[in-house]
Design an enzyme around this catalytic site. Sequence first.
Site, PDB file in Angstrom:
ATOM      1  N   ASP A  57      45.612  31.933  40.287  1.00  0.00           N
ATOM      2  CA  ASP A  57      45.222  33.271  40.704  1.00  0.00           C
ATOM      3  C   ASP A  57      43.794  33.224  41.234  1.00  0.00           C
ATOM      4  OD1 ASP A  57      44.536  35.915  41.086  1.00  0.00           O
ATOM      5  OD2 ASP A  57      45.546  36.610  39.264  1.00  0.00           O
ATOM      6  N   HIS A 104      37.722  38.067  40.573  1.00  0.00           N
ATOM      7  CA  HIS A 104      37.418  37.415  39.302  1.00  0.00           C
ATOM      8  C   HIS A 104      36.363  36.308  39.430  1.00  0.00           C
ATOM      9  CE1 HIS A 104      40.872  39.681  38.060  1.00  0.00           C
ATOM     10  NE2 HIS A 104      41.627  39.056  38.941  1.00  0.00           N
TER      11      HIS A 104
END
Length: 288
Positions: free
Chosen positions: A189, A194
């Site tokens: 991911d 993030h």
Amino acid sequence: MPIDPKVALGAELPSRAFSWTPSDVQLYQLGLGAGTRWTEPAELRYLDDRAPQVLPTFATVAPTLHETEPPRVSFPGIDIDLAKVVHGHQEVEVHRPIPASGKATSTGRITELWDKGSAAVVVQEQTVTGSDGEPLWTARSSIFARGEGGFGGERGPSTKSELPDRAPDFDVTTATLPQQALLYRMCGDRNPLHSDPEFARAAGFPAPILHGLCTYGIVCKTATDTVLGSAAGRVTGFRARFAGVLYPGETIRTRIWQQDGELTIAATVVEREDAAVLGDVTLRFRSA
């Protein structure tokens, strides 16, 4: 038009063939913090070189584990800017314990599409079948897309479960690392939300946030370790609604209520006055 409900609702998603190895399982479980109790045999079962036990939440990364590009929110009738999207909920139902290595094929479809006015909710279901032709797991998830409502669809349900009216049977805290998101993103991911401070600020956050699915996996592992003696093969299902954000380095408080064959769980952030991070959390398990 980013969403065309006539095309999107019920649309079949492209099938995907994928495989995984014990090293992939180890990497995923290290990304959740496995190995913190590095001398305990029960903990080291998550990191065995040949046959690590597999948390059911591994199902959320297995099909995309080796991807290195940011994900795209592009389905039939749906094309949404990644910066507008947050995870709504995630559920995994395992039909048998996930093996430490294997080959499988996933098929899926868009099962629900809700118009919240200021946002859209897209729900998909993926069915994964092993190379032996038998089902391995079913995954259901939703995304919440800000600014993408108003396409004329139904608003959909709005449900929230209540926690038991008694003290929890277990109350556990789990620290996360400042680099937790940078480690977890190696599981496929690569959403810059993030890892990229500038991207995170543009999306409305002061800093990169931890992947919701990382928090999801950490809480599943915490409950498994606390109540089931770290026996991941006993877990048959895990479901959660993403109720808030967690920043890497913060501490997760997991409160657990035990019932027959099921755990009800609440996950909050210790450093922010127990702000919710996961809600409507349920873990189902089989008897030992």
